[in-house]
Design an enzyme around this catalytic site. Sequence first.
Site, PDB file in Angstrom:
ATOM      1  N   HIS A   3     -63.343  92.012  42.540  1.00 26.46           N
ATOM      2  CA  HIS A   3     -64.702  92.025  43.174  1.00 26.46           C
ATOM      3  C   HIS A   3     -65.579  91.557  42.239  1.00 26.46           C
ATOM      4  O   HIS A   3     -65.777  91.906  41.031  1.00 26.46           O
ATOM      5  CB  HIS A   3     -64.845  93.669  43.453  1.00 26.46           C
ATOM      6  CG  HIS A   3     -66.184  94.057  43.931  1.00 26.46           C
ATOM      7  ND1 HIS A   3     -66.271  93.498  45.379  1.00 26.46           N
ATOM      8  CD2 HIS A   3     -67.337  94.323  43.595  1.00 26.46           C
ATOM      9  CE1 HIS A   3     -67.686  93.888  45.623  1.00 26.46           C
ATOM     10  NE2 HIS A   3     -68.381  94.273  44.536  1.00 26.46           N
ATOM     11  N   GLY A  25     -60.318  79.459  46.919  1.00 27.87           N
ATOM     12  CA  GLY A  25     -59.110  79.810  46.183  1.00 27.87           C
ATOM     13  C   GLY A  25     -59.172  79.684  44.835  1.00 27.87           C
ATOM     14  O   GLY A  25     -58.148  79.482  44.123  1.00 27.87           O
ATOM     15  N   SER A  26     -60.262  79.763  44.137  1.00 32.86           N
ATOM     16  CA  SER A  26     -60.234  79.296  42.722  1.00 32.86           C
ATOM     17  C   SER A  26     -59.582  80.422  41.862  1.00 32.86           C
ATOM     18  O   SER A  26     -59.268  79.948  40.784  1.00 32.86           O
ATOM     19  CB  SER A  26     -61.865  78.911  42.439  1.00 32.86           C
ATOM     20  OG  SER A  26     -62.671  80.160  42.201  1.00 32.86           O
ATOM     21  N   ASN A  48     -57.167  93.378  43.778  1.00 28.10           N
ATOM     22  CA  ASN A  48     -58.241  92.680  44.267  1.00 28.10           C
ATOM     23  C   ASN A  48     -59.205  92.444  43.178  1.00 28.10           C
ATOM     24  O   ASN A  48     -59.335  93.000  42.038  1.00 28.10           O
ATOM     25  CB  ASN A  48     -58.831  93.510  45.495  1.00 28.10           C
ATOM     26  CG  ASN A  48     -60.111  92.776  46.062  1.00 28.10           C
ATOM     27  OD1 ASN A  48     -60.222  91.634  46.242  1.00 28.10           O
ATOM     28  ND2 ASN A  48     -61.352  93.590  45.999  1.00 28.10           N
ATOM     29  N   THR A  76     -66.741  82.390  36.212  1.00 28.60           N
ATOM     30  CA  THR A  76     -65.817  82.030  34.961  1.00 28.60           C
ATOM     31  C   THR A  76     -65.242  83.238  34.381  1.00 28.60           C
ATOM     32  O   THR A  76     -64.169  83.142  34.113  1.00 28.60           O
ATOM     33  CB  THR A  76     -67.034  81.349  34.058  1.00 28.60           C
ATOM     34  OG1 THR A  76     -67.743  80.261  34.606  1.00 28.60           O
ATOM     35  CG2 THR A  76     -66.182  80.864  32.763  1.00 28.60           C
ATOM     36  N   ARG A 116     -61.316  89.830  54.803  1.00 25.20           N
ATOM     37  CA  ARG A 116     -61.108  90.538  56.053  1.00 25.20           C
ATOM     38  C   ARG A 116     -60.850  92.024  55.644  1.00 25.20           C
ATOM     39  O   ARG A 116     -60.141  92.454  54.488  1.00 25.20           O
ATOM     40  CB  ARG A 116     -59.532  90.127  56.563  1.00 25.20           C
ATOM     41  CG  ARG A 116     -59.466  88.811  57.212  1.00 25.20           C
ATOM     42  CD  ARG A 116     -60.515  88.727  58.419  1.00 25.20           C
ATOM     43  NE  ARG A 116     -60.274  89.545  59.407  1.00 25.20           N
ATOM     44  CZ  ARG A 116     -60.842  89.624  60.385  1.00 25.20           C
ATOM     45  NH1 ARG A 116     -62.109  88.944  60.618  1.00 25.20           N
ATOM     46  NH2 ARG A 116     -60.553  90.391  61.580  1.00 25.20           N
ATOM     47  N   ILE A 117     -61.517  93.031  56.264  1.00 22.70           N
ATOM     48  CA  ILE A 117     -61.231  94.609  56.132  1.00 22.70           C
ATOM     49  C   ILE A 117     -59.729  94.725  56.568  1.00 22.70           C
ATOM     50  O   ILE A 117     -59.264  94.396  57.353  1.00 22.70           O
ATOM     51  CB  ILE A 117     -61.886  95.165  56.831  1.00 22.70           C
ATOM     52  CG1 ILE A 117     -63.531  95.001  56.408  1.00 22.70           C
ATOM     53  CG2 ILE A 117     -61.806  96.666  56.680  1.00 22.70           C
ATOM     54  CD1 ILE A 117     -64.715  95.634  57.307  1.00 22.70           C
ATOM     55  N   LEU A 118     -59.077  95.296  55.467  1.00 23.42           N
ATOM     56  CA  LEU A 118     -57.577  95.692  55.851  1.00 23.42           C
ATOM     57  C   LEU A 118     -57.380  97.215  56.282  1.00 23.42           C
ATOM     58  O   LEU A 118     -58.273  98.122  55.969  1.00 23.42           O
ATOM     59  CB  LEU A 118     -56.986  95.524  54.161  1.00 23.42           C
ATOM     60  CG  LEU A 118     -56.734  93.909  53.881  1.00 23.42           C
ATOM     61  CD1 LEU A 118     -56.282  93.895  52.404  1.00 23.42           C
ATOM     62  CD2 LEU A 118     -55.768  93.270  54.873  1.00 23.42           C
ATOM     63  N   ASP A 126     -63.579  98.791  47.891  1.00 22.46           N
ATOM     64  CA  ASP A 126     -63.820  98.558  46.604  1.00 22.46           C
ATOM     65  C   ASP A 126     -63.928  99.565  45.564  1.00 22.46           C
ATOM     66  O   ASP A 126     -64.751  99.845  44.895  1.00 22.46           O
ATOM     67  CB  ASP A 126     -65.301  97.636  46.360  1.00 22.46           C
ATOM     68  CG  ASP A 126     -65.292  96.336  47.104  1.00 22.46           C
ATOM     69  OD1 ASP A 126     -64.241  95.776  47.133  1.00 22.46           O
ATOM     70  OD2 ASP A 126     -66.184  96.210  47.884  1.00 22.46           O
TER      71      ASP A 126
HETATM   72  C1  GRF Z   1     -64.694  85.904  44.043  1.00 24.00           C
HETATM   73  O1  GRF Z   1     -66.127  85.917  43.850  1.00 24.00           O
HETATM   74  C2  GRF Z   1     -64.178  86.894  44.380  1.00 24.00           C
HETATM   75  O2  GRF Z   1     -64.479  88.088  43.327  1.00 24.00           O
HETATM   76  C3  GRF Z   1     -64.437  87.579  45.647  1.00 24.00           C
HETATM   77  O3  GRF Z   1     -64.536  86.356  46.537  1.00 24.00           O
HETATM   78  C4  GRF Z   1     -64.750  85.352  45.771  1.00 24.00           C
HETATM   79  C5  GRF Z   1     -63.592  84.029  45.918  1.00 24.00           C
HETATM   80  O4  GRF Z   1     -63.443  83.125  45.299  1.00 24.00           O
HETATM   81  N1  GRF Z   1     -63.605  88.707  46.185  1.00 24.00           N
HETATM   82  P1  GRF Z   1     -62.441  82.120  45.143  1.00 24.00           P
HETATM   83  O5  GRF Z   1     -61.750  81.903  46.540  1.00 24.00           O
HETATM   84  O6  GRF Z   1     -61.483  82.608  44.302  1.00 24.00           O
HETATM   85  O7  GRF Z   1     -62.853  80.676  44.553  1.00 24.00           O
END
Ligand code: GRF
Length: 231
Positions: free
Chosen positions: A131, A34-35, A129, A194, A113-115, A167
């Site tokens: 990606h 969840g960063s 989202n 980052t 998860r695929i929605l 995507d």
């Molecule tokens: C990220 O690289 C995001 O682009 C991808 O999954 C990863 C999630 O990282 N969809 P975090 O859980 O937000 O740290």
Amino acid sequence: MGRATEYVHNIAFRVAINYIVGMLSIVTLISGRGSNFEAIVKTAQNEQWPVKFAGVIANHSAAKGLEFARLQGIPAFAIEHREYPSRESFDTALIQKIDELGADLVVLAGFMRILTPGFIRHFEGRLINIHPALLPAFPGLHTHERALEAGVKEHGATVHFVNEGVDEGPIICQASVPVLEGDNVETLAARVLTAEHQIYPRAVKWFLDGRLRIEGNQVKLEPPESQFFKL
Ligand code: GRF
């Protein structure tokens, strides 16, 4: 006017009304650390956004990001996908919870998860989202490995509205980072992450400010400013 465009017009209207009468609510879906969610919350706090983080939902209780949410006093829930007999029934439970929380915007932040099409249609125009690649390059999984294998000199991240393709939805913004000599998956992933932490909060704020308009497969930012960041 297409259905998606019309929907975003309605969203823009709701955004305007909500700014007058109260705060917009965000619900975030995560599967892991969840960063990105954390980056959005911290930016909102630092910049004092008028926003309510109405909840975080993970598809399993071990998702680390739930801990951060709880520490912040953000309602955190696990809806275990394994307890549901089908993708549809899991998504129905998700929709119900998100609606109960009153989401104006649903933020997918590493939700693995695929929605179902039904879920996507329900939140069309308010589902975004991130990606970890410069779409349309490298949709799907293992983007950093694939970028290294392909020998690209630039890689990055994309924030986009979600549609029924994988995507493929209209792109809100992108950030590029260089691929450096000697990079491996870890070093490249860290550099991209980052960049993700910089652009996802930006994109969310643009949405909250009612600045995004979907035209066909393009997202216009009003008033215009660059939707591409070279980092
Ligand atoms: C990220 O690289 C995001 O682009 C991808 O999954 C990863 C999630 O990282 N969809 P975090 O859980 O937000 O740290």
